[in-house]
Design an enzyme around this catalytic site. Structure first.
Site, short mmCIF file in Angstrom:
data_model
loop_
_atom_site.label_atom_id
_atom_site.label_comp_id
_atom_site.label_asym_id
_atom_site.label_seq_id
_atom_site.Cartn_x
_atom_site.Cartn_y
_atom_site.Cartn_z
N LYS A 79 0.85 -1.18 0.00
CA LYS A 79 0.00 0.00 0.00
C LYS A 79 0.89 1.24 0.00
O LYS A 79 2.02 1.21 0.50
CB LYS A 79 -0.89 0.02 1.25
CG LYS A 79 -2.17 0.81 1.08
CD LYS A 79 -3.20 0.05 0.27
CE LYS A 79 -4.55 0.76 0.26
NZ LYS A 79 -5.57 -0.01 -0.47
N GLY A 183 -21.47 5.65 4.33
CA GLY A 183 -20.48 6.02 3.32
C GLY A 183 -21.02 5.79 1.92
O GLY A 183 -21.34 4.66 1.55
N GLY A 185 -19.53 6.77 -1.14
CA GLY A 185 -18.53 7.09 -2.13
C GLY A 185 -18.71 6.25 -3.38
O GLY A 185 -19.81 5.75 -3.66
N VAL A 187 -17.87 3.20 -4.12
CA VAL A 187 -18.37 1.84 -3.89
C VAL A 187 -19.71 1.85 -3.16
O VAL A 187 -20.65 1.17 -3.56
CB VAL A 187 -17.34 1.00 -3.11
CG1 VAL A 187 -17.89 -0.40 -2.84
CG2 VAL A 187 -16.03 0.90 -3.89
#
Length: 356
Positions: A79, A183, A185, A187
């Protein structure tokens, strides 16, 4: 100001540098390349201190090792993080500089780490990174890349939700079941659209209040962000940033299951046992949210849309395997998934050692 402690150092390599163009601190954490070159996106986020960015990269990299191992894409885990300080301003020129700096840092890994988009970055950002390194996936489709992977992630989470509902209610039909999605966003919004179309009852929220219009368009009930963990539902779907399931939140969580695309939703690993003690089924995040990396890897290999969709729907089979192992071994689904991933990494390491 206190910062989060660094996670256990089980990584092959962690490199932190100050970008020579942007002056921003960035980290690439390579956790494991035993199965293959690591794949994991770049997160661009604001942190209290640069060391929090390092810690986040390390935690996310180790999770990517498990995700990629269980996804079966022949990739290790890594990452990258570009850390903004509390007062940093990222205008157009400095953003470009930061992405070029990231490309330089990625290039020093000689192909053992490949980056892609993540929270705070886009497929168009990856175009800039590609000016400094070839080791980047998720470029726009118009530029010959895999494009936006969020749809693949959302499909993988959706089939996982069906398996979770089946485990809890003995039927995988989501119609009539209630969900809280925290959330909205790339996705979360796609997942909400799929669930709404399937007849699910949705309560949704996001820190961006303008998302209320989207909620209304799909027939979902809007709730305040601080109500996400206290609104009764069949399933809680964390789809934002991680760490929301603290001990206090779990103690009061009024649901029967937790499954969602957010990375590391558990504030502490012990949260898995805490959820189990309350009779709440937890689907490990790194199993259910693997659709994005599957999409990126398979598009890069030239797979057809039909082949990719088949692999994405196979995430549900992997999750069912995890649930079966958890029941048979008397452990949490998180422990079962981690053990299965570690087994695959160790087998790859042994095979590689035998070839040396």
């Amino acid at each position: 100001m206190t910062t989060a402690p660094l996670p256990e150092f089980t990584h092959e390599r962690v490199s932190t540098a100050v970008g020579e163009r942007s002056g921003l601190t960035m980290t690439v954490a390579l956790h494991s390349s035993a199965i293959g070159p690591a794949l994991g996106g770049c997160r661009l986020w604001r942190y209290p201190s640069w060391i929090d960015g390092v810690a986040d990269a390390m935690r996310l990299a180790s999770a990517m090792t498990m995700k990629n191992a269980l996804a079966g894409i022949g990739a290790g885990g890594g990452k990258s993080v570009i850390a903004l300080g509390p007062d940093d301003v990222l205008d157009g020129d400095r953003r470009r500089d930061a992405l070029l700096d990231l490309g330089d840092l990625v290039q020093t890994f000689d192909g053992l780490y490949r980056t892609a988009e993540d929270v705070g970055t886009t497929e168009h950002d990856m175009l800039v990174v590609s000016e400094r390194t070839e080791h980047v996936l998720g470029l726009p489709a118009a530029n010959g890349g895999a494009g936006e992977p969020a749809e693949g992630t959302a499909l993988g989470v959706y089939v996982s939700i069906e398996r979770v509902v089946e485990q809890v209610f003995e039927s995988g039909i989501v119609s009539g079941r209630s969900f809280v999605i925290s959330g909205l966003g790339q996705v979360g919004s796609r997942l909400a659209t799929r669930l709404a179309a399937a007849g699910a009852r949705l309560s949704v929220t996001d820190i961006d209040a303008t998302k209320q219009a989207f909620a209304s368009s799909i027939g979902a009930r809007w709730i305040a962000p601080d109500e996400a963990l206290t609104t009764p539902a069949d399933v809680f779907v964390p789809a934002g940033l991680g760490g929301v399931l603290t001990p206090a939140a779990i103690a009061a969580l009024p649901v029967k299951a937790v499954v969602g695309p957010a990375n590391n939703p558990l504030a502490y690993a012990s949260g898995a046992e805490h959820l189990a003690s309350r009779g709440i089924l937890y689907a490990p995040d790194f199993v259910v949210n693997a659709g994005g990396v599957i999409h990126l890897a398979m598009v890069g290999e030239g797979a057809s849309e039909r082949e990719i969709e088949g692999r994405l729907r196979g995430i549900g089979d992997t999750l069912s395997e995890v649930f079966h192992a958890a029941r048979s071994q008397g452990v949490t689904p998180l422990a079962a998934a981690q053990a299965l991933a570690v087994e695959r990494v160790e087998q790859a390491r042994e095979r590689r050692g035998a070839l040396v």
